[in-house]
Structures are given as structure tokens and as C-alpha cells.
Design a protein around this motif. Structure first.
Motif, PDB file in Angstrom:
ATOM      1  N   LEU A  48       0.724  -0.981   0.152  1.00  0.00           N
ATOM      2  CA  LEU A  48      -0.049   0.029  -0.064  1.00  0.00           C
ATOM      3  C   LEU A  48       0.902   1.328   0.005  1.00  0.00           C
ATOM      4  O   LEU A  48       0.490   2.379  -0.858  1.00  0.00           O
ATOM      5  CB  LEU A  48      -0.980  -0.007   1.168  1.00  0.00           C
ATOM      6  CG  LEU A  48      -2.268  -0.936   1.042  1.00  0.00           C
ATOM      7  CD1 LEU A  48      -3.096  -0.765   2.216  1.00  0.00           C
ATOM      8  CD2 LEU A  48      -2.887  -0.465  -0.247  1.00  0.00           C
ATOM      9  N   PRO A  49       1.941   1.291   0.873  1.00  0.00           N
ATOM     10  CA  PRO A  49       2.546   2.696   0.761  1.00  0.00           C
ATOM     11  C   PRO A  49       3.351   2.930  -0.654  1.00  0.00           C
ATOM     12  O   PRO A  49       3.146   4.161  -1.023  1.00  0.00           O
ATOM     13  CB  PRO A  49       3.639   2.638   1.913  1.00  0.00           C
ATOM     14  CG  PRO A  49       3.229   1.601   2.864  1.00  0.00           C
ATOM     15  CD  PRO A  49       2.093   0.589   1.815  1.00  0.00           C
ATOM     16  N   GLN A  50       3.758   1.822  -1.303  1.00  0.00           N
ATOM     17  CA  GLN A  50       4.526   1.921  -2.456  1.00  0.00           C
ATOM     18  C   GLN A  50       3.518   2.444  -3.628  1.00  0.00           C
ATOM     19  O   GLN A  50       3.993   3.220  -4.556  1.00  0.00           O
ATOM     20  CB  GLN A  50       5.287   0.622  -2.888  1.00  0.00           C
ATOM     21  CG  GLN A  50       6.327   0.305  -1.897  1.00  0.00           C
ATOM     22  CD  GLN A  50       6.086  -0.436  -0.717  1.00  0.00           C
ATOM     23  OE1 GLN A  50       4.924  -0.353  -0.190  1.00  0.00           O
ATOM     24  NE2 GLN A  50       6.844  -1.222  -0.332  1.00  0.00           N
ATOM     25  N   LEU A  51       2.338   1.767  -3.427  1.00  0.00           N
ATOM     26  CA  LEU A  51       1.362   1.988  -4.484  1.00  0.00           C
ATOM     27  C   LEU A  51       0.842   3.283  -4.294  1.00  0.00           C
ATOM     28  O   LEU A  51       0.524   4.052  -5.276  1.00  0.00           O
ATOM     29  CB  LEU A  51       0.006   0.766  -4.283  1.00  0.00           C
ATOM     30  CG  LEU A  51       0.218  -0.537  -4.904  1.00  0.00           C
ATOM     31  CD1 LEU A  51      -0.760  -1.554  -4.068  1.00  0.00           C
ATOM     32  CD2 LEU A  51       0.354  -0.620  -6.266  1.00  0.00           C
ATOM     33  N   ALA A  52       0.471   3.804  -3.232  1.00  0.00           N
ATOM     34  CA  ALA A  52      -0.054   5.122  -2.935  1.00  0.00           C
ATOM     35  C   ALA A  52       1.205   6.164  -3.635  1.00  0.00           C
ATOM     36  O   ALA A  52       0.491   7.158  -3.995  1.00  0.00           O
ATOM     37  CB  ALA A  52      -0.110   5.576  -1.506  1.00  0.00           C
ATOM     38  N   ALA A  53       2.518   5.803  -3.168  1.00  0.00           N
ATOM     39  CA  ALA A  53       3.537   6.889  -3.690  1.00  0.00           C
ATOM     40  C   ALA A  53       3.443   6.865  -5.140  1.00  0.00           C
ATOM     41  O   ALA A  53       3.758   7.940  -5.882  1.00  0.00           O
ATOM     42  CB  ALA A  53       4.721   6.639  -3.082  1.00  0.00           C
ATOM     43  N   GLY A  54       3.471   5.618  -5.727  1.00  0.00           N
ATOM     44  CA  GLY A  54       3.778   5.439  -7.157  1.00  0.00           C
ATOM     45  C   GLY A  54       2.590   5.991  -8.126  1.00  0.00           C
ATOM     46  O   GLY A  54       2.768   6.496  -9.181  1.00  0.00           O
ATOM     47  N   LEU A  55       1.327   6.041  -7.665  1.00  0.00           N
ATOM     48  CA  LEU A  55       0.167   6.251  -8.145  1.00  0.00           C
ATOM     49  C   LEU A  55      -0.502   7.533  -7.579  1.00  0.00           C
ATOM     50  O   LEU A  55      -1.280   8.153  -8.292  1.00  0.00           O
ATOM     51  CB  LEU A  55      -1.017   5.100  -8.226  1.00  0.00           C
ATOM     52  CG  LEU A  55      -0.838   3.964  -8.688  1.00  0.00           C
ATOM     53  CD1 LEU A  55      -1.801   3.048  -8.295  1.00  0.00           C
ATOM     54  CD2 LEU A  55      -0.675   3.878 -10.062  1.00  0.00           C
ATOM     55  N   ASP A  56       0.515   8.362  -6.686  1.00  0.00           N
ATOM     56  CA  ASP A  56       0.184   9.697  -6.393  1.00  0.00           C
ATOM     57  C   ASP A  56      -1.136  10.050  -5.716  1.00  0.00           C
ATOM     58  O   ASP A  56      -1.992  10.719  -6.236  1.00  0.00           O
ATOM     59  CB  ASP A  56       0.351  10.641  -7.462  1.00  0.00           C
ATOM     60  CG  ASP A  56       0.478  12.204  -6.872  1.00  0.00           C
ATOM     61  OD1 ASP A  56       0.579  12.150  -5.721  1.00  0.00           O
ATOM     62  OD2 ASP A  56       0.214  13.227  -7.449  1.00  0.00           O
ATOM     63  N   VAL A  57      -1.514   8.735  -4.890  1.00  0.00           N
ATOM     64  CA  VAL A  57      -2.973   8.738  -4.128  1.00  0.00           C
ATOM     65  C   VAL A  57      -2.599   8.696  -2.709  1.00  0.00           C
ATOM     66  O   VAL A  57      -1.376   8.245  -2.195  1.00  0.00           O
ATOM     67  CB  VAL A  57      -3.894   7.860  -4.680  1.00  0.00           C
ATOM     68  CG1 VAL A  57      -3.980   8.253  -6.160  1.00  0.00           C
ATOM     69  CG2 VAL A  57      -3.317   6.407  -4.639  1.00  0.00           C
ATOM     70  N   SER A  58      -3.567   8.640  -1.914  1.00  0.00           N
ATOM     71  CA  SER A  58      -3.522   8.114  -0.442  1.00  0.00           C
ATOM     72  C   SER A  58      -3.676   6.683  -0.352  1.00  0.00           C
ATOM     73  O   SER A  58      -3.971   6.140  -1.250  1.00  0.00           O
ATOM     74  CB  SER A  58      -4.750   8.705   0.318  1.00  0.00           C
ATOM     75  OG  SER A  58      -5.909   8.236  -0.084  1.00  0.00           O
ATOM     76  N   GLU A  59      -3.117   6.217   0.913  1.00  0.00           N
ATOM     77  CA  GLU A  59      -3.111   4.827   1.151  1.00  0.00           C
ATOM     78  C   GLU A  59      -4.512   4.154   0.973  1.00  0.00           C
ATOM     79  O   GLU A  59      -4.758   3.184   0.698  1.00  0.00           O
ATOM     80  CB  GLU A  59      -2.398   4.509   2.479  1.00  0.00           C
ATOM     81  CG  GLU A  59      -1.009   4.670   2.262  1.00  0.00           C
ATOM     82  CD  GLU A  59      -0.266   3.950   3.587  1.00  0.00           C
ATOM     83  OE1 GLU A  59      -0.927   3.157   4.320  1.00  0.00           O
ATOM     84  OE2 GLU A  59       0.921   4.295   3.724  1.00  0.00           O
ATOM     85  N   GLY A  60      -5.584   5.077   1.606  1.00  0.00           N
ATOM     86  CA  GLY A  60      -6.788   4.426   1.470  1.00  0.00           C
ATOM     87  C   GLY A  60      -7.487   4.515   0.062  1.00  0.00           C
ATOM     88  O   GLY A  60      -8.141   3.248  -0.153  1.00  0.00           O
ATOM     89  N   SER A  61      -7.191   5.120  -0.775  1.00  0.00           N
ATOM     90  CA  SER A  61      -7.326   5.214  -2.215  1.00  0.00           C
ATOM     91  C   SER A  61      -6.770   4.047  -2.789  1.00  0.00           C
ATOM     92  O   SER A  61      -7.290   3.204  -3.425  1.00  0.00           O
ATOM     93  CB  SER A  61      -7.249   6.174  -3.059  1.00  0.00           C
ATOM     94  OG  SER A  61      -7.622   7.396  -2.472  1.00  0.00           O
ATOM     95  N   ALA A  62      -5.340   3.801  -2.436  1.00  0.00           N
ATOM     96  CA  ALA A  62      -4.662   2.559  -3.150  1.00  0.00           C
ATOM     97  C   ALA A  62      -5.314   1.333  -2.617  1.00  0.00           C
ATOM     98  O   ALA A  62      -5.282   0.267  -3.369  1.00  0.00           O
ATOM     99  CB  ALA A  62      -3.255   2.748  -2.507  1.00  0.00           C
ATOM    100  N   GLY A  63      -6.002   1.343  -1.218  1.00  0.00           N
ATOM    101  CA  GLY A  63      -6.536   0.137  -0.834  1.00  0.00           C
ATOM    102  C   GLY A  63      -7.790  -0.457  -1.688  1.00  0.00           C
ATOM    103  O   GLY A  63      -8.216  -1.452  -1.426  1.00  0.00           O
ATOM    104  N   GLN A  64      -8.369   0.462  -2.414  1.00  0.00           N
ATOM    105  CA  GLN A  64      -9.558   0.179  -3.311  1.00  0.00           C
ATOM    106  C   GLN A  64      -9.032  -0.932  -4.417  1.00  0.00           C
ATOM    107  O   GLN A  64      -9.849  -1.397  -4.904  1.00  0.00           O
ATOM    108  CB  GLN A  64     -10.160   1.387  -3.660  1.00  0.00           C
ATOM    109  CG  GLN A  64     -10.609   2.460  -2.667  1.00  0.00           C
ATOM    110  CD  GLN A  64     -11.321   1.738  -1.652  1.00  0.00           C
ATOM    111  OE1 GLN A  64     -12.604   1.228  -1.831  1.00  0.00           O
ATOM    112  NE2 GLN A  64     -11.147   2.136  -0.124  1.00  0.00           N
ATOM    113  N   LEU A  65      -7.654  -0.871  -4.611  1.00  0.00           N
ATOM    114  CA  LEU A  65      -7.245  -2.000  -5.619  1.00  0.00           C
ATOM    115  C   LEU A  65      -7.747  -3.513  -4.914  1.00  0.00           C
ATOM    116  O   LEU A  65      -8.008  -4.033  -5.938  1.00  0.00           O
ATOM    117  CB  LEU A  65      -5.976  -1.785  -5.858  1.00  0.00           C
ATOM    118  CG  LEU A  65      -5.380  -0.633  -6.391  1.00  0.00           C
ATOM    119  CD1 LEU A  65      -3.877  -0.521  -6.391  1.00  0.00           C
ATOM    120  CD2 LEU A  65      -6.031  -0.608  -7.843  1.00  0.00           C
ATOM    121  N   VAL A  66      -7.786  -3.587  -3.533  1.00  0.00           N
ATOM    122  CA  VAL A  66      -8.417  -4.862  -3.098  1.00  0.00           C
ATOM    123  C   VAL A  66      -9.802  -5.064  -3.509  1.00  0.00           C
ATOM    124  O   VAL A  66     -10.231  -5.950  -3.757  1.00  0.00           O
ATOM    125  CB  VAL A  66      -8.128  -5.046  -1.785  1.00  0.00           C
ATOM    126  CG1 VAL A  66      -8.364  -6.340  -1.111  1.00  0.00           C
ATOM    127  CG2 VAL A  66      -6.265  -4.818  -1.522  1.00  0.00           C
TER     128      VAL A  66
END
Length: 397
Positions: A43-61
Motif C-alpha cells: 500500500l505505501p509503495q502503490l500510494a506513492a507510485g500512483l500519487d494517491v492516499s493509502e486509503g485510495s490505493a486500498g481500493q485496488l483490493v
């Protein structure tokens, strides 16, 4: 009057046990589960790489789970007549493409679409794998065949996801998804040469979905799936919060590793006994689940007892999917694939509910109360299994 004598036992054709094919199916399950859980460790790497919050990155699950829930039943309904091997290869191809698109996704929106597509192919593969694995083995070994085909799940949870998270933190999260695409290629090649084909379901035996749901035992098994898997996901989803709030000093990754190793042992026991003791094995697994929850409640300040409870939990959960899919396959007969698609939907709805209900418990009374919910739900599952002695979990099986 002349009679025809049956052929001697040594002259009858014996269907060899297809270990290589089942291992290829287990690798398919590994890809499905690891693709599902990989974002949780990144989640931290996805959030940084896609320039979104960790909560938003969690929507990938969430996008993956939604794809599975929405696609499982329609996908299996539309493909019941298709030969199994081309369908298996198509599902693997879907994961190859979806993970490749995720690896190069320039934005969260594109990644979410790719994850939804991956979830849809997950619904397809989970709906057909159980029936396929049982079909390529001799009937008396169908349960053992399914147990081997399901080993990819605990391996993915205990080893694959941590390994993917390590790879992502070392060389970048995009390489983790690219590696899943490469693994899909390797498994496709193995499946092409090692997995025998099997016919789809003939048109005259395809019952409408409402009739499949009405088959004696099917609704009971679906109820067991939901409450039992809700009991599991209630704690599994929030295991980090539980360990933190109970001040046990256990790391979540090591705890889940212990759980995964115990789950492998649970699958082994299931493979040994499932073809002759399905009902007893299922009831024993649910009882073990209740015992694990009770031990967690009674020994919240003991690291040693908590680890024992995690081992019991893993043993109970390891063979659960195989036990439930075997029960569904036997109850639904020729309509087993459609029934297993319903099982997949019920399973994923339990994952959704576990996250939602668990959040209320954690933010309300605290994570230390999660084992109580686990015990109550598992007890409901035990009662339902007991009541299903005629069709769902028949006595003598």
C-alpha cells in the motif's frame, strides 16, 4: 441363461492419479490468491507510485473482490458447455494481461479497471477449478485431488504475499505485478502440456440457476460457507490490529507465516480423510475453529498460547475450502460448477462482511473482542453442518 461376467479387478482400467496436472492447478490458485492479496503488502509503495492516499490505493483490493462477486456466477453460467482446458488457459491469460496492465498503469483509474478484470477472471477460475480437479481423477480419489489443487491458497497467503511485498519494497511495486504476469506464462505452458482436457456440461444436464440453488443441500452449504468464512475473515483481516491491541509482541507477518504452515498441514489431513469422512472432517474443522477462538479469548496476555491458537486456526482453515467445495460438488452433481460459482460469491461476500463488521468491532469495543465473534459465528456454522446430515453433509461421508 447366459450371463456376462465382470472383468477381473486386475483387468479393469485404472485412472492414474494426475499429480502433475493438479500441481499446475495449485499454481493457478496461487496466482489467483497472490494477485488478490498483493496490494495489501504494498500500500505505501502503490500510494506513492500512483500519487494517491493509502486509503485510495486500498481500493485496488476492493475492485478485485467486486469483480469476483459480480462475475463468478455469470461467467460460469455462460461457459458451462465449454471444454475445461481452453477455459483454464483463457483464465490464466486474463491474469497475465490484467497484472501486466497493473504493472504499467499510469493512474489509479487504469489500475482499478485492471484489478476489476483480474477479479472477474478469478470468479471464472474459482468457479471451474474445483469441478475440473475432481473430474480428472478417479471418483474414489476426487476429494484428494481437490485437496492438492487447493494447496496454492495457503502457500500464497503464507509465502507468496510476503515475498511479493519484499520484491515490491526492494525493486518497486510494478515489478511485483510484472512477476505475476511472468508466472502466469510459466503456468500456462505447464497447463498446456500437463493438464488433461475435460468436456463441458452437456446442454440437457444444465439446470437453471434457481433450480441449482434449490438442489437439496446447496443452500445449506452456502450458509455454512458464509458464516464460517465470516468467522475467519473477521479476525484474519484485522490480525495486525488484534496483535497490537493485545500487546503480545508478535509480528503480523510471522504470525501469518505460522498460520500458513499450519494451513498446509490442514490440507494434508483433509486430503487423507476427505474421500471417506467428509462430514466428520468438516465438523472437526469447525470445532477446531471454535477451540482456537476460545483459546484466544482465554489467553490474550500469553504469546505462547496465542501461537497455539493460531496453529489450531490454521489447521482448521487449511482444508475448509476443499471440504466445502467437495460437499458442494457431491450435492450438486453435474451442476457442480454453477453451484461452486455460488460458493465463490458467498465466500467473497464473507470477505466483504468481515472487513465491514470487523471495522465496527475494532473501532467500537476493540480488536480484542474479535475472537468472541469468531466463536459465535463458527458455532452457527457447526449447528448448520449438523443439521445438514441428509443432503449437504450426509452421515457416512
Amino acid at each position: 441363461m447366459a450371463t456376462t461376467r465382470p472383468a477381473p479387478v486386475h483387468e479393469r482400467a485404472h485412472k492414474p492419479f494426475p499429480v502433475p496436472a493438479l500441481v499446475a492447478m495449485a499454481c493457478t490458485g496461487f496466482i489467483v490468491i497472490m494477485t488478490e492479496t498483493l496490494p495489501a503488502g504494498l500500500l505505501p509503495q502503490l500510494a506513492a507510485g500512483l500519487d494517491v492516499s493509502e486509503g485510495s490505493a486500498g481500493q485496488l483490493v476492493s475492485a478485485y473482490a467486486i469483480g469476483t462477486v459480480l462475475a463468478a456466477i455469470p461467467a460460469i453460467t455462460l461457459t458451462r458447455g465449454i471444454r475445461r482446458k481452453p477455459l483454464l488457459l483463457t483464465g490464466l491469460l486474463g491474469f497475465l494481461v490484467a497484472n501486466a496492465v497493473t504493472a504499467i498503469a499510469p493512474s489509479l483509474a487504469i489500475a482499478l479497471v485492471a484489478r476489476f478484470v483480474a477479479g472477474a477472471f478469478s470468479g471464472l477460475l474459482w468457479g471451474m477449478l474445483a469441478g475440473y480437479a475432481r473430474r480428472i481423477a478417479a471418483p474414489e480419489h476426487a476429494g484428494r485431488a481437490l485437496a492438492i489443487a487447493m494447496t496454492g491458497t495457503p502457500i500464497a497467503l503464507s509465502v507468496g504475499t510476503p515475498l511479493g511485498a519484499w520484491l515490491g519494497s526492494t525493486v518497486g511495486w510494478r515489478w511485483s505485478f510484472a512477476a505475476m504476469s511472468l508466472l502466469s506464462v510459466a503456468v500456462m505452458i505447464c497447463a498446456k502440456f500437463l493438464v488433461p482436457d475435460a468436456p463441458g456440461q452437456t446442454a440437457r444436464t444444465r439446470a437453471p440457476l434457481n433450480r441449482v440453488l434449490g438442489i437439496s443441500g446447496v443452500a445449506t452449504i452456502l450458509a455454512v460457507v458464509f458464516v464460517w468464512m465470516l468467522a475467519h475473515n473477521l479476525l484474519y483481516t484485522y490480525i495486525a490490529s488484534y496483535l497490537q491491541q493485545t500487546h503480545l509482541g508478535l509480528r503480523p507477518d510471522l504470525t501469518l507465516l505460522v498460520f500458513g504452515v499450519a494451513a498446509l498441514a490442514g490440507i494434508w489431513f483433509t486430503g487423507v480423510f476427505i474421500d471417506r469422512a467428509l462430514r466428520g472432517l468438516t465438523m472437526a474443522s469447525v470445532v477446531l475453529f471454535i477451540a482456537a477462538g476460545a483459546l484466544l479469548v482465554a489467553a490474550q496476555q500469553s504469546t505462547a498460547f496465542t501461537l497455539v491458537a493460531v496453529v489450531l486456526w490454521g489447521l482448521a482453515f487449511g482444508g475448509a475450502a476443499t471440504q466445502l467445495q467437495t460437499a458442494m460438488g457431491e450435492a450438486a452433481g453435474e451442476n457442480g460448477d454453477a453451484a461452486n460459482a455460488m460458493l465463490t460469491t458467498s465466500f467473497n461476500l464473507a470477505i466483504f462482511a468481515g472487513g465491514a463488521v470487523g471495522a465496527v468491532v475494532v473501532e467500537g469495543v476493540g480488536a480484542s473482542a474479535l475472537p468472541i465473534g469468531m466463536i459465535a459465528l463458527a458455532f452457527m456454522a457447526l449447528v448448520t453442518v449438523g443439521l445438514g446430515r441428509r443432503a449437504a453433509f450426509p452421515a457416512g461421508r
